[in-house]
Design an enzyme around this catalytic site. Structure first.
Site, PDB file in Angstrom:
ATOM      1  N   CYS A   1     -50.801 -26.898 -14.889  1.00 38.51           N
ATOM      2  CA  CYS A   1     -51.304 -28.017 -15.699  1.00 38.51           C
ATOM      3  C   CYS A   1     -50.244 -28.345 -16.752  1.00 38.51           C
ATOM      4  O   CYS A   1     -49.066 -27.995 -16.572  1.00 38.51           O
ATOM      5  CB  CYS A   1     -52.670 -27.703 -16.303  1.00 38.51           C
ATOM      6  SG  CYS A   1     -52.706 -26.327 -17.462  1.00 38.51           S
ATOM      7  N   ASN A  23     -50.918 -25.123 -19.959  1.00 36.03           N
ATOM      8  CA  ASN A  23     -51.254 -23.776 -19.466  1.00 36.03           C
ATOM      9  C   ASN A  23     -52.172 -23.018 -20.426  1.00 36.03           C
ATOM     10  O   ASN A  23     -52.117 -21.803 -20.537  1.00 36.03           O
ATOM     11  CB  ASN A  23     -49.986 -22.953 -19.175  1.00 36.03           C
ATOM     12  CG  ASN A  23     -50.205 -21.695 -18.343  1.00 36.03           C
ATOM     13  OD1 ASN A  23     -49.487 -20.701 -18.493  1.00 36.03           O
ATOM     14  ND2 ASN A  23     -51.181 -21.693 -17.463  1.00 36.03           N
ATOM     15  N   CYS A  26     -55.629 -24.606 -20.849  1.00 33.09           N
ATOM     16  CA  CYS A  26     -57.001 -25.043 -20.515  1.00 33.09           C
ATOM     17  C   CYS A  26     -57.261 -24.967 -19.009  1.00 33.09           C
ATOM     18  O   CYS A  26     -57.921 -24.037 -18.534  1.00 33.09           O
ATOM     19  CB  CYS A  26     -57.267 -26.462 -21.024  1.00 33.09           C
ATOM     20  SG  CYS A  26     -57.211 -26.611 -22.822  1.00 33.09           S
ATOM     21  N   ARG A  27     -56.757 -25.954 -18.255  1.00 29.78           N
ATOM     22  CA  ARG A  27     -57.156 -26.064 -16.846  1.00 29.78           C
ATOM     23  C   ARG A  27     -56.597 -24.962 -15.963  1.00 29.78           C
ATOM     24  O   ARG A  27     -57.340 -24.326 -15.212  1.00 29.78           O
ATOM     25  CB  ARG A  27     -56.722 -27.440 -16.298  1.00 29.78           C
ATOM     26  CG  ARG A  27     -57.473 -28.594 -16.917  1.00 29.78           C
ATOM     27  CD  ARG A  27     -56.786 -29.910 -16.634  1.00 29.78           C
ATOM     28  NE  ARG A  27     -55.507 -30.015 -17.333  1.00 29.78           N
ATOM     29  CZ  ARG A  27     -54.662 -31.018 -17.208  1.00 29.78           C
ATOM     30  NH1 ARG A  27     -54.955 -32.009 -16.393  1.00 29.78           N
ATOM     31  NH2 ARG A  27     -53.533 -31.043 -17.893  1.00 29.78           N
ATOM     32  N   SER A  28     -55.268 -24.750 -16.007  1.00 27.67           N
ATOM     33  CA  SER A  28     -54.708 -23.808 -15.025  1.00 27.67           C
ATOM     34  C   SER A  28     -55.071 -22.342 -15.292  1.00 27.67           C
ATOM     35  O   SER A  28     -55.320 -21.611 -14.326  1.00 27.67           O
ATOM     36  CB  SER A  28     -53.194 -24.008 -14.834  1.00 27.67           C
ATOM     37  OG  SER A  28     -52.467 -23.759 -15.996  1.00 27.67           O
ATOM     38  N   ASP A  32     -57.479 -33.387 -18.178  1.00 27.26           N
ATOM     39  CA  ASP A  32     -57.241 -32.502 -19.307  1.00 27.26           C
ATOM     40  C   ASP A  32     -58.402 -32.583 -20.320  1.00 27.26           C
ATOM     41  O   ASP A  32     -58.726 -33.668 -20.797  1.00 27.26           O
ATOM     42  CB  ASP A  32     -55.907 -33.013 -19.878  1.00 27.26           C
ATOM     43  CG  ASP A  32     -55.618 -32.610 -21.284  1.00 27.26           C
ATOM     44  OD1 ASP A  32     -56.282 -31.707 -21.790  1.00 27.26           O
ATOM     45  OD2 ASP A  32     -54.688 -33.213 -21.848  1.00 27.26           O
TER      46      ASP A  32
HETATM   47  P1  4NP Z   1     -54.021 -28.067 -20.211  1.00 21.57           P
HETATM   48  O1  4NP Z   1     -54.516 -28.875 -21.518  1.00 21.57           O
HETATM   49  O2  4NP Z   1     -52.862 -28.857 -19.636  1.00 21.57           O
HETATM   50  O3  4NP Z   1     -55.215 -28.110 -19.324  1.00 21.57           O
HETATM   51  O4  4NP Z   1     -53.627 -26.699 -20.677  1.00 21.57           O
HETATM   52  C1  4NP Z   1     -53.624 -29.205 -22.537  1.00 21.57           C
HETATM   53  C2  4NP Z   1     -53.312 -28.280 -23.493  1.00 21.57           C
HETATM   54  C3  4NP Z   1     -52.444 -28.589 -24.527  1.00 21.57           C
HETATM   55  C4  4NP Z   1     -51.875 -29.844 -24.571  1.00 21.57           C
HETATM   56  C5  4NP Z   1     -52.174 -30.782 -23.610  1.00 21.57           C
HETATM   57  C6  4NP Z   1     -53.047 -30.454 -22.580  1.00 21.57           C
HETATM   58  N1  4NP Z   1     -50.993 -30.193 -25.631  1.00 21.57           N
HETATM   59  O5  4NP Z   1     -50.547 -31.343 -25.671  1.00 21.57           O
HETATM   60  O6  4NP Z   1     -50.671 -29.328 -26.459  1.00 21.57           O
END
Ligand code: 4NP
Length: 157
Positions: free
Chosen positions: A8, A11, A13-15, A126
């Protein structure tokens, strides 16, 4: 041993949630010796961090204890090492494909959404700027997709 990498953006939340859910399903189906599962993010902003506290909480409520520490996707190693590179949204899918400059690994790069059997979605969006329902929705989708994904790949050579 088949190797799966969920990817993702951050790294956190989703993955890492996909990793935790996939490991749990693999464990329940007594397939732990057949799979290696990891996750990574496209950005290095959260490197070394545990999953987002909101994702940790929502996942734990469903019995998934997420222990992954964030790391950035490493094209030099990960394309070779992993058999399945499973991306969470269209942007990540495009970015991972771009890093595969000679299209050497295209057949390893997949979209998580295509493994959903109950949800008719194109991407795992996200949840970072969303409320609790966004995290719950991601977990619903990932539980659905991971189950079907494992069914599909467990007998692939
Ligand atoms: P993820 O979510 O891609 O599912 O881990 C996010 C976590 C942090 C950020 C964006 C998406 N960020 O911009 O910091």
């Amino acid at each position: 041993m088949k190797k799966v990498l969920f990817i993702c953006l951050g790294n956190i939340c989703r993955s890492p949630a996909a990793e935790g859910i996939m490991k749990s399903i693999i464990h329940k189906r007594h397939l732990t010796d057949k799979f290696h599962v990891d996750s990574a993010g496209m950005i290095n902003y959260h490197t070394g961090e545990s999953a987002d506290p909101r994702m940790l909480k929502h996942a734990l409520e469903r019995g998934y204890k997420l222990t992954h520490k964030a790391r950035q996707f490493n094209p030099k190693k990960d394309f070779k090492e992993f058999d399945y590179l499973v991306t969470m949204d269209d942007q990540i899918y495009m970015d991972v494909n771009k890093l595969d400059k000679d299209n050497e690994y295209s057949s390893k790069i997949h979209k998580m959404a295509k493994y959903c059997s109950h949800y008719n979605i194109k991407e795992v969006v996200d949840p970072y700027d969303g409320g609790p329902e966004a995290f719950e929705s991601v977990l619903d989708i990932l539980e659905d997709a991971c189950g079907y994904f494992l069914d599909k790949i467990k007998d692939e050579s």
